[in-house]
Design a protein around this motif. Structure first.
Motif, PDB file in Angstrom:
ATOM      1  N   THR A 168       0.335   8.797 -24.208  1.00 15.44           N
ATOM      2  CA  THR A 168      -0.186   7.867 -25.350  1.00 15.44           C
ATOM      3  C   THR A 168       1.021   7.331 -25.664  1.00 15.44           C
ATOM      4  OG1 THR A 168      -1.888   9.014 -25.974  1.00 15.44           O
ATOM      5  CG2 THR A 168      -1.367   7.352 -27.524  1.00 15.44           C
ATOM      6  N   TRP A 169       1.060   5.783 -25.824  1.00 17.76           N
ATOM      7  CA  TRP A 169       2.213   5.037 -26.507  1.00 17.76           C
ATOM      8  C   TRP A 169       1.774   4.454 -27.695  1.00 17.76           C
ATOM      9  CZ3 TRP A 169       7.171   4.933 -24.104  1.00 17.76           C
ATOM     10  CH2 TRP A 169       7.233   5.371 -22.918  1.00 17.76           C
TER      11      TRP A 169
ATOM     12  N   THR B 266       3.607  10.376 -26.380  1.00 16.84           N
ATOM     13  CA  THR B 266       3.264  11.830 -26.168  1.00 16.84           C
ATOM     14  C   THR B 266       2.682  11.995 -24.757  1.00 16.84           C
ATOM     15  OG1 THR B 266       2.493  13.755 -27.307  1.00 16.84           O
ATOM     16  CG2 THR B 266       1.195  11.822 -27.488  1.00 16.84           C
ATOM     17  N   ASP B 267       3.054  13.227 -24.272  1.00 13.48           N
ATOM     18  CA  ASP B 267       2.636  13.658 -23.135  1.00 13.48           C
ATOM     19  C   ASP B 267       1.558  14.698 -23.415  1.00 13.48           C
ATOM     20  OD1 ASP B 267       5.164  15.934 -21.838  1.00 13.48           O
ATOM     21  OD2 ASP B 267       4.070  15.713 -23.674  1.00 13.48           O
TER      22      ASP B 267
ATOM     23  N   GLU C 291      14.407   2.973 -21.889  1.00 11.39           N
ATOM     24  CA  GLU C 291      14.930   4.355 -21.913  1.00 11.39           C
ATOM     25  C   GLU C 291      14.813   5.285 -22.844  1.00 11.39           C
ATOM     26  OE1 GLU C 291      19.314   3.382 -22.345  1.00 11.39           O
ATOM     27  OE2 GLU C 291      18.949   2.679 -24.301  1.00 11.39           O
ATOM     28  N   GLY C 292      15.060   6.723 -22.497  1.00 11.40           N
ATOM     29  CA  GLY C 292      14.532   7.618 -23.504  1.00 11.40           C
ATOM     30  C   GLY C 292      15.634   7.666 -24.618  1.00 11.40           C
TER      31      GLY C 292
ATOM     32  N   GLY D 284      12.597   7.385 -18.606  1.00 15.13           N
ATOM     33  CA  GLY D 284      12.026   6.279 -19.532  1.00 15.13           C
ATOM     34  C   GLY D 284      10.587   6.667 -19.522  1.00 15.13           C
ATOM     35  N   GLY D 285      10.125   7.816 -19.548  1.00 16.63           N
ATOM     36  CA  GLY D 285       8.495   8.055 -19.706  1.00 16.63           C
ATOM     37  C   GLY D 285       7.659   7.391 -18.757  1.00 16.63           C
ATOM     38  N   VAL D 286       8.157   7.085 -17.622  1.00 16.85           N
ATOM     39  CA  VAL D 286       7.416   6.390 -16.385  1.00 16.85           C
ATOM     40  C   VAL D 286       6.685   7.388 -15.847  1.00 16.85           C
ATOM     41  CG1 VAL D 286       7.291   5.178 -14.586  1.00 16.85           C
ATOM     42  CG2 VAL D 286       9.033   4.477 -15.855  1.00 16.85           C
ATOM     43  N   GLY D 287       5.229   7.177 -15.866  1.00 19.78           N
ATOM     44  CA  GLY D 287       4.259   8.236 -15.317  1.00 19.78           C
ATOM     45  C   GLY D 287       4.225   9.520 -16.181  1.00 19.78           C
TER      46      GLY D 287
END
Length: 134
Positions: A123-124, A102-103, A46-47, A116-119
């Motif tokens: 970079t994680w 980050t996107d 989750e964000g 939740g940052g999916v797709g």
């Protein structure tokens, strides 16, 4: 290529505070929005919060998900190349692995936190464990 590294996790007692750090070794990431996520055991990621990139001096655009406002906040230390997640009044249900991501864009997108940052994240980091005991 930007890499993200989190630190600052550990085991704490309920009610205590913890600050997590996210940095990018050998890379100045001040222009990128940095988001924080968490994943509790057996639950979906989750964000948590996002700090926008710094384009102009003093840029402090931040977003914290509604359920965590008042207890969690996010800041950026440009001089140290850090994005910090400040967590207070911690509870056992805050336990989980915390990630920064980050996107590679400047602004925070609320939908990136909601999904939740999916797709969406490029970079994680590897994550840092936070365990809150009652």
């Amino acid at each position: 290529q930007v890499q993200l590294v989190e630190s600052g996790g550990g085991q704490v007692q309920s009610g205590e505070s913890v600050t997590l750090s996210c940095t990018a070794p050998r890379y100045n990431f001040e222009y990128y929005a940095i988001s924080w996520y968490r994943q509790a055991p057996g639950k979906e990621r989750e964000g948590v919060a996002c700090h926008g990139g710094t384009v102009s001096p003093g840029d402090t655009t931040t977003t914290v998900v509604d359920s965590l406002k008042g207890r969690f906040s996010v800041s950026r230390d440009v001089s140290k190349n850090l994005v910090l997640l400040h967590m207070k009044s911690l509870r056992p249900d805050d336990t989980g692995v915390y990630y920064c991501a980050t996107d590679l864009d400047h602004g925070c997108r609320p939908q990136n936190l909601m999904n939740g940052g999916v797709g969406s994240m490029h970079t994680w980091g590897q994550g840092t464990q936070v365990t809150v005991s009652s």
